[in-house]
Design an enzyme around this catalytic site. Sequence first.
Site, PDB file in Angstrom:
ATOM      1  N   CYS A 103     -27.940  39.768 -56.706  1.00  0.00           N
ATOM      2  CA  CYS A 103     -27.084  40.935 -56.519  1.00  0.00           C
ATOM      3  C   CYS A 103     -27.819  42.212 -56.967  1.00  0.00           C
ATOM      4  O   CYS A 103     -28.749  42.644 -56.309  1.00  0.00           O
ATOM      5  CB  CYS A 103     -25.753  40.733 -57.234  1.00  0.00           C
ATOM      6  SG  CYS A 103     -24.442  41.844 -56.666  1.00  0.00           S
ATOM      7  N   HIS A 190     -23.731  35.633 -55.356  1.00  0.00           N
ATOM      8  CA  HIS A 190     -23.834  35.017 -56.684  1.00  0.00           C
ATOM      9  C   HIS A 190     -23.846  33.495 -56.547  1.00  0.00           C
ATOM     10  O   HIS A 190     -22.786  32.863 -56.520  1.00  0.00           O
ATOM     11  CB  HIS A 190     -22.670  35.458 -57.574  1.00  0.00           C
ATOM     12  CG  HIS A 190     -22.760  36.878 -58.019  1.00  0.00           C
ATOM     13  ND1 HIS A 190     -23.440  37.265 -59.152  1.00  0.00           N
ATOM     14  CD2 HIS A 190     -22.276  38.018 -57.463  1.00  0.00           C
ATOM     15  CE1 HIS A 190     -23.364  38.580 -59.291  1.00  0.00           C
ATOM     16  NE2 HIS A 190     -22.668  39.060 -58.276  1.00  0.00           N
ATOM     17  N   GLU A 192     -24.482  31.341 -58.700  1.00  0.00           N
ATOM     18  CA  GLU A 192     -24.122  30.666 -59.943  1.00  0.00           C
ATOM     19  C   GLU A 192     -22.635  30.380 -60.077  1.00  0.00           C
ATOM     20  O   GLU A 192     -22.234  29.530 -60.879  1.00  0.00           O
ATOM     21  CB  GLU A 192     -24.598  31.493 -61.149  1.00  0.00           C
ATOM     22  CG  GLU A 192     -23.850  32.805 -61.379  1.00  0.00           C
ATOM     23  CD  GLU A 192     -24.389  33.974 -60.579  1.00  0.00           C
ATOM     24  OE1 GLU A 192     -24.061  35.121 -60.929  1.00  0.00           O
ATOM     25  OE2 GLU A 192     -25.131  33.749 -59.610  1.00  0.00           O
TER      26      GLU A 192
END
Length: 540
Positions: A103, A190, A192
Amino acid sequence: MNTAVTLLTEQAPQPIEEFGQLERQIIIILDFGSQYSELIARRIRETQVYSEVLSYRTPAEHLRQLNPKGIILSGGPSSVYSDRAPHCDPEIWNLGVPILGVCYGMQLMVNQLGGEVAKADRGEYGKASLHIDDPTDLLTNVEDGTTMWMSHGDSVTKMPPGFEVLAHTDNTPCAAVADHEKKLYGVQFHPEVVHSVGGLALIRNFVYHICECEPTWTTAAFVEEAIREVRAKVGDKRVLLALSGGVDSSTLAFLMHKAIGDQLTCVFIDQGFMRKYEPERLVKLFQEQFHIPVEYVNARDRFLDIMSGVTDPEEKRRRIGHEFIQVFEETSKNLGPFDYLAQGTLYPDVIESADTNVDPQTGERVAVKIKSHHNVGGLPKDLRFKLVEPLRKLFKDEVRKVGRSVGLPEEIVQRQPFPGPGLAIRILGEVTADRLNILRDADLIVRQEINQRGLYNEYWQAFAVLLPIRSVGVMGDQRTYAYPIVLRIVKSEDGMTADWARVPYDVLEAISNRIVNEVKGVNRVVFDITSKPPGTIEWE
């Protein structure tokens, strides 16, 4: 722990080198203020590769000395074209190690390497379908059209020299980019977060295929290393440990006892605010079953006395903390002297807090706080220990794994979070002996009914709260005027957010019936259906 979106990295911790230079393979996350930086580290560790979160200000030369296998640049709330935007040392691009920008991290990479970033015509927030243009390398085994989580208002408008687009979404032309030759990668989403369906596959590609890491970060390896390091640091000195009964302090006690045996003194201060049978069970468990001596200190009357007339929750915490310090000081002097304090600091504490104190003569970290779950503030300045913190490299889920590996029983390993002030902040208003007895009995019923049905591990927390009001009821032909009990049962991954649990009606009915029939002084049971946010898990 609270992870704010605002930039918190100026006091980010230094690399953990408490026992010397790290020899294991490591991936460094440079934190630019993302709420997900810690989560990235956890995801890396789930691949059995060690990771640490450092400040974006970390010099490239310092990173070179750590010899990372790879570097990840986190997201963040800033725009790279802002005058006050955080920038990393540009020399990191010359380290010759793979780098993944996430990001904001991707936008920074593009910006510093000659590309351009601008405010997007349309921001992209939430789930988006990722259309893969190059299914090799970073995106190997990531399914075309997979869902990824977006959260950005800026976009790449010009690619740096040597970069190419790997993937796009309907609103983001450059959703993933790479300079394959230099092993520089960026993703606008993202990977994660749990909402990114293909995120874990992408992370594994970066860790294993691009960084060429090996899965050496294991529980067994950590335990062996921790025991060796504790012995090397402590030598033949004595160590004091404040035992609370939670998974952190219990795992710490087991680990320390394995390392140094009788040099360890465990102290359990019973402040009178624990759940029914817990103090007795804890001491018996450690002394009789595990043969770890525990000094039991009964301070119930002292703590109850200081609660007289106190209704403000922060004042409760302050008084409990202050009294804990007094009792701890007296106990340590009676049992001492001690050179070290074993403290159950975890890695999130290291990331989030800069509350360390270094002895100017020895360079050793010294205790200025008891572990935060005790909620006790600073220790007296004349009660100075050197710290030994063997768990400070670990996240909570890793502590549980270590606990199991050293023989900690499942009832402690899976123990639900319990506040340091205990039942004192689950009784709204003044804490009295009668109210404590009522709440203990009600809380025991909650835990019994949930345990009997095998639901204990389904919930993050399940407990009772006593309100300082009375409600009208009817029992038999008699009117009653008694306390209500609130049931608080929530689901959560980490306690940062939580949702009220959809507990089966028959379980709620059984809990309610037993409480109003078995607990004297209660005639009503209500169920809290507030999520966090806007509410908190605890009532005080």
